[in-house]
Enzyme design. Structure first.
Site, PDB file in Angstrom:
ATOM      1  N   ARG A  79      16.379 -26.599 -52.680  1.00 35.32           N
ATOM      2  CA  ARG A  79      16.429 -25.906 -51.390  1.00 35.32           C
ATOM      3  C   ARG A  79      17.826 -26.096 -50.810  1.00 35.32           C
ATOM      4  O   ARG A  79      18.304 -27.223 -50.681  1.00 35.32           O
ATOM      5  CB  ARG A  79      15.364 -26.489 -50.460  1.00 35.32           C
ATOM      6  CG  ARG A  79      15.154 -25.688 -49.196  1.00 35.32           C
ATOM      7  CD  ARG A  79      14.043 -26.318 -48.367  1.00 35.32           C
ATOM      8  NE  ARG A  79      12.715 -26.114 -48.943  1.00 35.32           N
ATOM      9  CZ  ARG A  79      11.647 -26.831 -48.591  1.00 35.32           C
ATOM     10  NH1 ARG A  79      11.759 -27.796 -47.708  1.00 35.32           N
ATOM     11  NH2 ARG A  79      10.473 -26.596 -49.155  1.00 35.32           N
TER      12      ARG A  79
ATOM     13  N   ARG B 127      15.291 -31.482 -40.923  1.00 36.50           N
ATOM     14  CA  ARG B 127      15.575 -30.443 -41.926  1.00 36.50           C
ATOM     15  C   ARG B 127      16.571 -29.423 -41.390  1.00 36.50           C
ATOM     16  O   ARG B 127      17.154 -29.598 -40.319  1.00 36.50           O
ATOM     17  CB  ARG B 127      14.254 -29.740 -42.277  1.00 36.50           C
ATOM     18  CG  ARG B 127      13.109 -30.683 -42.657  1.00 36.50           C
ATOM     19  CD  ARG B 127      13.158 -31.011 -44.114  1.00 36.50           C
ATOM     20  NE  ARG B 127      12.016 -31.813 -44.554  1.00 36.50           N
ATOM     21  CZ  ARG B 127      10.886 -31.317 -45.066  1.00 36.50           C
ATOM     22  NH1 ARG B 127      10.703 -30.022 -45.126  1.00 36.50           N
ATOM     23  NH2 ARG B 127       9.942 -32.112 -45.503  1.00 36.50           N
TER      24      ARG B 127
ATOM     25  N   LYS C 179       8.461 -35.500 -42.226  1.00 41.46           N
ATOM     26  CA  LYS C 179       9.501 -34.492 -42.018  1.00 41.46           C
ATOM     27  C   LYS C 179       9.678 -34.205 -40.531  1.00 41.46           C
ATOM     28  O   LYS C 179       8.786 -34.478 -39.714  1.00 41.46           O
ATOM     29  CB  LYS C 179       9.126 -33.210 -42.756  1.00 41.46           C
ATOM     30  CG  LYS C 179       7.799 -32.591 -42.343  1.00 41.46           C
ATOM     31  CD  LYS C 179       7.493 -31.416 -43.259  1.00 41.46           C
ATOM     32  CE  LYS C 179       6.061 -30.925 -43.095  1.00 41.46           C
ATOM     33  NZ  LYS C 179       5.697 -29.944 -44.130  1.00 41.46           N
TER      34      LYS C 179
ATOM     35  N   LYS D 127      11.397 -31.154 -37.862  1.00 37.08           N
ATOM     36  CA  LYS D 127      11.929 -29.797 -37.874  1.00 37.08           C
ATOM     37  C   LYS D 127      12.443 -29.384 -36.499  1.00 37.08           C
ATOM     38  O   LYS D 127      11.833 -29.696 -35.493  1.00 37.08           O
ATOM     39  CB  LYS D 127      10.830 -28.820 -38.312  1.00 37.08           C
ATOM     40  CG  LYS D 127      10.342 -29.090 -39.732  1.00 37.08           C
ATOM     41  CD  LYS D 127       9.212 -28.172 -40.130  1.00 37.08           C
ATOM     42  CE  LYS D 127       8.874 -28.352 -41.601  1.00 37.08           C
ATOM     43  NZ  LYS D 127       7.746 -27.486 -42.010  1.00 37.08           N
TER      44      LYS D 127
ATOM     45  N   CYS E 101       3.898 -17.854 -48.058  1.00 33.98           N
ATOM     46  CA  CYS E 101       4.646 -18.959 -48.659  1.00 33.98           C
ATOM     47  C   CYS E 101       4.679 -18.755 -50.179  1.00 33.98           C
ATOM     48  O   CYS E 101       4.087 -17.830 -50.704  1.00 33.98           O
ATOM     49  CB  CYS E 101       3.980 -20.288 -48.312  1.00 33.98           C
ATOM     50  SG  CYS E 101       2.395 -20.494 -49.149  1.00 33.98           S
TER      51      CYS E 101
ATOM     52  N   CYS F  35       4.334 -24.248 -56.591  1.00 34.83           N
ATOM     53  CA  CYS F  35       4.106 -25.250 -55.550  1.00 34.83           C
ATOM     54  C   CYS F  35       2.964 -26.190 -55.937  1.00 34.83           C
ATOM     55  O   CYS F  35       1.860 -25.752 -56.255  1.00 34.83           O
ATOM     56  CB  CYS F  35       3.792 -24.589 -54.218  1.00 34.83           C
ATOM     57  SG  CYS F  35       3.508 -25.806 -52.922  1.00 34.83           S
TER      58      CYS F  35
ATOM     59  N   CYS G  24      -1.983 -23.253 -48.798  1.00 36.11           N
ATOM     60  CA  CYS G  24      -2.612 -24.541 -48.500  1.00 36.11           C
ATOM     61  C   CYS G  24      -2.451 -24.782 -47.009  1.00 36.11           C
ATOM     62  O   CYS G  24      -1.723 -24.056 -46.343  1.00 36.11           O
ATOM     63  CB  CYS G  24      -1.960 -25.661 -49.304  1.00 36.11           C
ATOM     64  SG  CYS G  24      -0.417 -26.253 -48.583  1.00 36.11           S
TER      65      CYS G  24
ATOM     66  N   CYS H 207       3.508 -23.561 -44.551  1.00 38.22           N
ATOM     67  CA  CYS H 207       4.900 -23.110 -44.638  1.00 38.22           C
ATOM     68  C   CYS H 207       5.110 -21.723 -44.039  1.00 38.22           C
ATOM     69  O   CYS H 207       6.178 -21.430 -43.502  1.00 38.22           O
ATOM     70  CB  CYS H 207       5.374 -23.095 -46.091  1.00 38.22           C
ATOM     71  SG  CYS H 207       5.594 -24.751 -46.730  1.00 38.22           S
TER      72      CYS H 207
END
Lengths: 603, 572
Positions: free
Chosen positions: B82, B151, B216, B218, B437, B443, B482, B486
């Site tokens: 990424r 991120r 994470k 964001k 996504c 994935c 899922c 995303c």
């Protein structure tokens, strides 16, 4: 194994001799010996008078030396049979692999029987190289008055068919030997010819002894294990339990992993052994052949000396080889073909063109090029050779999977003259062998590819492509035995992603310590082609240290390129790391070969 | 104030991942060795945890997983890389670099992500160093594109939207740089730079410390009236406040996040909530302090409860404000009024203030590739070869080709024409508002298809939409394979979250401006049921909606679904 006078029934001198001998014996040899001794004592129990009334008591015992040079074990099995048959008629027959034979004893030998195969471009098998070189060296003694006979094994589809046997046969005559039975040259379907030769030798020796004992006619190899009722001449129909393509999507290759059931077969095997499969020809090719020749597939034809008959279609499917051309076949059949054309092809001085022609062509090509056939189907097919079994190194351990045997079979496919061609057996396995079906098989022993008896001894295994198969068997066995010896595997193929055969097995063995070290070479993943020998060279020093510490080196796989490159690389490594000249490194490797610390199974 | 019995508050020892981070020596772990191991194309789980901080995940082609297992081959391991581009801005040269890497080392496609990053899939381990190295050569990087750190900082990509856009972009870049990890591990492993060992922890990672964040983190900056970055889905959402064409500062909202876990109602998507206003100069300081609060209070025992939203919800917004004020030494000002009108993209040609053109191109699910009959990747490559402006990745996985001169505009139009690149007016508004996504096959979290499935589902829904007279009505429709979210499906007017192959939970009632979460309408349904449920709703909406009324609002007004007023009642 070490004997003491206090704990054994032997005299000091006997103990000394035994202690000299026992440590040099391979596992197979020990098994053979124990079987041999118990069989002898068994015989003396059944015939208690034999010691006082020996059949040949009038004669001083006759000595004979039976030597074999064997790559796949066929020569060995014939030699064992001959030795046994000679012993049965009271001859003191000494059986040796050429590798183990002390060449200085040639000076005192009286009768010499040689069974030897030929490989590649007319080369002796690995375990006979030392003997062969000795034979043609200045050290070779005269053989004046020595009675001898040679049986050579080979494959007629090769240009130098039975070359090694022929050369040694000539040599022994030149050295003054007396040929008591003419040399016989066996093709891949060797049993019939070999049997006749053994019978002839035994008859001759019986005559020599004026013994009344009639030779028996069966060809039963000695074996240390309780013999299975199944054998090469009576193959076991093994159920196919699994048939998987080991190559991932996008691969140029197709390598089948085949699991066969051995239940009720009585077969046992050791790591290093092979399985022979009797293949069937492709129905499509038989169909095309029948169409081309206008032969009636339902015609009954005789297929052996017992005058057994089957339909022509059946015979072409299961009995005869129709996908390989040989010079002898051309010679035998030219009278019914365009004789001038065939003659021109096989004439003296045209070897290169002949080789090119034979390479990859089959009976259909031959008939298209030189037909039509001007004789009956029956007469023509009688000249074909029997379809030989194909040998595949066993990829599993008997200890680990008692009722199964695993094979690794690479499907051979290529195009020639606008026809798709395929290896008879490998593509049968790939395309025409379904789970639940059966394959006729037998176990082919190979004492020339054996794990060290000492489970603590280090091993170095080199096996690109399907050459890796026996090492799966080695490691399964070592895992089962909890062996502590270090092991190092070199594997290679085209692409990492698709062609890493048995990848998860090696990963598992690396993580549980069964496999100590592994190096891989994927030739088509990089701009520069990397092969196993390059990986070996990169680790020169460590590799030499392993060898120095007593490692046995195994090489399995392609004979023409790989085995030679690996051999050359080993020589370089030994020369460089051990500070030897190339010649010294060469004899170092030869010595390893003698000591069975450099073993090859190449094809 | 904090309820110590709250399930979200750490109650137990640090998780395995915390241990991995602790032992990793600032994200080094054993990556050097495991990347070099020639026997597997994968790396161990522990190193993959660290790999994320470096901007890459180990994945495998899940279509082949079972087949390869039978073949005694390891999974078809490959890495996803990424590439961070703050605000989604890349030069044509950088575009060409991405294109080349995707072709040479990747699977021949580029994915524009929902967070304005480039993703290259299908990179084999042996090519990873070359790939990351080349990315750095192109003056982009992958560091902190994933992992328990801040991120990629998101920002509306449309430079014509506001004259202060460039100024906001610079703040986004500054934030991104300021909040990046400081470890040298990235440079050592990927760029072959010399190892420097520092004994002092604060020299290594002054803000994050050796454990980094619990999860994470964001951030996104919205420039009203567009909420394309879904500012309320961010851990820190900043809203640029512009008065008289001047950037005067940012409204600060905190504690948004999309992820949840099926079957655990203590997990839920949440919207960020406004805590005040700050000047541009205060924004890095405030962001840093908010991150350190999460660093110190986030749940390090249970990763699914470790996001900032739970840290805040367990203790209350007032607690956060107090804690922040203590760390800052000053109080935030009152938040300023603002207005969002949509969270989708505005397609087509627009002339900017500087007399240059911007073109927003619809990219289905952000996937740039060449199909036999639709060679999008080649077309964009040719554009990059002549373009003198920028490429800007939108938060909806679309692409803005910006700062186009008038002569280049013609050349670019010609390229579109040559390659039959679909003009925006040929597409239904539903499709242009769709987003999925990646999901299968790469994935590792995927439970159901997403990117590969949504286009065909939209095909089928278009029949109904056309019939209902809604072809040009934007309805935000999003699919995630899922519940990690995303594609921010929980904010969509029609949302799908994967449960199992072919099965989705259907969510309705999300706000058109990204201001309201949806609610589950039906659990675990397949295509047939999806179509039969949505058909009458869409027909009804077509007939009975008020002018300008959005589908998400209509289904609530018409009583099909209850409004979700806060993440904590998402499951009710």
């Amino acid at each position: 194994m070490h004997l003491k006078t206090t704990s054994s029934p032997f005299t000091e001198e006997q103990v000394q001799l035994l202690n000299q001998l026992l440590p040099t014996l391979s596992a197979e040899q020990k098994i053979w010996l124990s079987g041999y001794i118990s069989a002898q004592s068994f015989a003396s129990e059944v015939v208690p008078t034999s010691s006082t009334e020996p059949v040949m008591s009038d004669h001083s015992p006759i000595n004979a030396t039976v030597l074999y040079g064997s790559q796949t074990g066929n020569s060995q099995s014939v030699a064992e049979t001959l030795a046994l048959r000679l012993q049965e008629i009271g001859i003191d027959a000494d059986l040796h692999s050429m590798r183990d034979y002390k060449t200085k004893e040639l000076k005192s030998v009286e009768r010499l029987f040689l069974i030897i195969s030929t490989h590649g471009e007319g080369e002796p098998p690995d375990n006979a190289i030392g003997f062969y070189e000795h034979a043609f060296s200045r050290k070779m003694p005269k053989l004046d008055g020595v009675q001898f006979s040679v049986l050579s094994l080979g494959d007629e589809s090769y240009e130098f068919f039975c070359q090694t046997g022929k050369e040694l046969d000539d040599l022994f005559e030149k050295l003054g030997g007396e040929r008591i039975v003419q040399r016989a040259d066996c093709d891949v379907d060797f049993e019939e010819v070999a049997n006749e030769w053994v019978n002839e030798v035994v008859t001759k020796m019986t005559d020599n002894q004026q013994s009344a004992k009639a030779p028996s006619t069966s060809l039963t190899p000695l074996t240390g294990n309780p013999p299975s009722q199944y054998s090469r001449s009576n193959p076991y129909h093994a159920e196919v339990l699994e048939n998987i393509n080991l190559n991932g999507r996008g691969s140029n290759k197709e390598t089948r992993h085949i699991e066969l059931s051995l239940e009720d077969s009585g077969f046992t095997f050791s790591p290093g052994d092979s399985i022979g499969i009797f293949p069937e020809n492709d129905e499509l090719i038989v169909h095309q052949l029948l169409e081309l020749t206008n032969w009636d597939g339902n015609l009954e034809v005789t297929i052996n000396k017992n005058n057994d008959t089957v339909s022509l279609r059946e015979a072409l499917l299961k009995q005869y080889e129709i996908t390989v051309l040989t010079k002898p076949l051309l010679t035998k059949t030219k009278q019914w073909m365009n004789e001038e054309g065939v003659d021109d092809l096989i004439r003296e001085g045209n070897q290169d063109q002949l080789r090119d022609y034979l390479e990859g062509r089959d009976l259909i090509d031959y008939i298209k090029d030189f037909g039509p056939i001007q004789t009956s189907a029956e007469e023509f097919v009688a000249t074909l050779r029997k379809i030989p079994p194909r040998l595949y190194s066993i990829a599993s351990s008997h200890l680990a999977n008692e009722d199964e045997v695993h094979l690794t079979v690479s499907a051979v496919r290529y195009d020639l003259n606008e026809r798709a061609r395929s290896g008879v057996c490998s593509v049968q396995c790939a395309e025409r062998t379904e789970v639940g079906g059966a394959l006729p098989i037998f176990v082919q022993k190979n004492d020339n590819f054996r794990l060290p008896i000492d489970p603590d001894a280090p091993i170095i295994m080199v096996g690109p492509g399907t050459g890796v198969a026996p090492y799966r068997s080695f490691l399964e066995e070592r895992e089962e035995l909890d062996a502590s010896g270090k092991s190092w595997l070199f594997f290679g193929d085209q692409h990492f992603v698709t062609d890493f055969l048995y990848q998860v097995d090696w990963q598992r063995w690396l993580s549980n310590g069964t496999l100590t070290k592994m190096d891989v070479a994927f030739s088509r993943d990089t701009d520069e082609k990397i092969y196993v020998q390059h990986r070996m060279k990169e680790q020169s020093k460590e590799l030499y240290n392993w060898i120095d510490a007593g490692a046995t080196i195994y090489v399995c796989g392609d004979e023409k390129q790989m085995a030679q490159d690996v051999h050359a690389t080993l020589t370089e490594i030994i020369a460089e790391e051990g500070n030897y000249t190339t010649e010294e490194a060469d004899s170092f490797l030869k010595k390893l070969q003698q000591e069975q610390r450099y073993q090859r199974d190449v094809y | 104030m904090a309820n110590e019995n709250n399930v979200h508050i750490q109650n137990g020892p640090p998780s395995d991942v915390e241990e991995i981070k602790e032992k990793s020596n600032y994200l080094r772990g054993t990556l050097e060795e495991t990347l070099a191991n020639p026997i597997t194309a994968g790396i161990p789980d522990e190193d993959n945890r660290l790999m994320k901080f470096h901007g890459s995940y180990l994945q495998d082609d899940r279509d082949l997983r079972n087949e390869r297992r039978k073949q005694k081959l390891e999974p078809a391991h490959q890495f996803m890389v990424r590439v961070r581009a703050p605000g989604g801005v890349a030069t044509p040269k950088q575009w060409l670099a991405m294109d080349e890497l995707a072709t040479q080392y990747g699977n021949g496609t580029l994915k524009l992500t929902t967070r304005q990053a480039f993703q290259i899939h299908g990179i084999i381990k042996w090519n990873m160093k070359e790939t990351v190295h080349a990315i750095n050569e192109s003056l982009m990087d992958t560091l902190a594109a994933c992992g328990d750190v801040n991120r990629n900082v998101m920002l509306n990509p449309n430079p014509d939207l506001s004259s202060v856009h460039q100024e906001v972009y610079e703040w986004a870049s500054k934030l991104s740089e300021y909040l990046s990890p400081r470890t040298r591990a990235y440079h050592e492993i990927w760029l072959g730079e010399e190892k420097i060992t520092s004994s002092k922890e604060d020299e290594q990672e002054p803000m994050y410390g050796k454990l980094y964040l619990p999860r994470k983190f964001k951030m996104g900056i919205a420039i009203p009236p567009s909420n394309d970055v879904d500012v309320f889905s961010q851990d820190i959402g900043l809203i640029a406040i512009i008065e008289n064409d001047q950037l005067i500062g940012f409204n600060v909202s905190v504690g948004g996040g999309m992820g949840m876990t099926h079957g655990d109602e203590n997990t839920y998507p949440q919207l960020s909530r406004m805590i005040g206003f700050c000047t541009p100069e205060q924004v890095t300081d405030i962001s840093e302090k908010l991150i350190t609060i999460q660093r110190d209070y986030g749940n390090r025992n249970e990763r699914k409860y470790a996001r900032f939203k739970y840290t805040i919800d367990a203790r209350g917004l007032d607690w956060l404000k107090t804690e922040l004020q203590e760390r800052l030494g000053y109080e935030l000002a009152e938040s300023k009024p603002f207005e969002f009108t949509h969270n989708g993209d505005r397609y087509g040609w627009v002339k900017g203030a500087n007399n240059r053109w911007n073109y927003t191109l619809f990219i289905q699910n952000g996937r740039i590739k060449d199909d036999d009959d639709y060679r999008l990747m080649t077309a964009l490559r040719e554009i990059a070869q002549i373009h003198t402006g920028e490429f800007r990745l939108s938060a909806n996985q679309n692409l803005v080709i910006s700062n186009i001169t008038t002569p280049k505009k013609k050349a670019i139009r010609d390229i579109f024409e040559n390659y039959n690149i679909v003009a925006e007016d040929q597409l239904s508004a539903l499709r242009k508002s769709s987003m999925a996504c990646v999901s299968f096959p790469t994935c590792g979290l995927a439970m159901a298809e997403s990117e590969r499935y949504l286009p065909s589902l939209v095909d089928k829904l278009e029949e109904t939409v056309n019939e209902a007279g809604l072809r040009n009505k934007e309805i935000v429709i999003r699919m995630s394979g899922c519940p990690n979210g995303c594609s921010r499906a929980a904010l969509a007017e029609i949302g799908f979250i994967g449960k199992a192959p072919g099965k989705y939970n259907l969510y309705l009632g999300g706000g058109f401006k990204g201001e309201r979460l949806s609610k589950m309408y039906k659990e675990n349904i397949g295509e047939e049921e999806i179509l039969s449920i949505l058909r009458p709703l869409l027909i009804d909406y077509g007939k009975n909606r008020e002018t300008e009324e959005h589908f998400g609002d209509y289904v609530i007004r018409a009583g099909y679904i209850q409004e979700t007023s806060d993440g904590t009642n998402f499951h009710q």
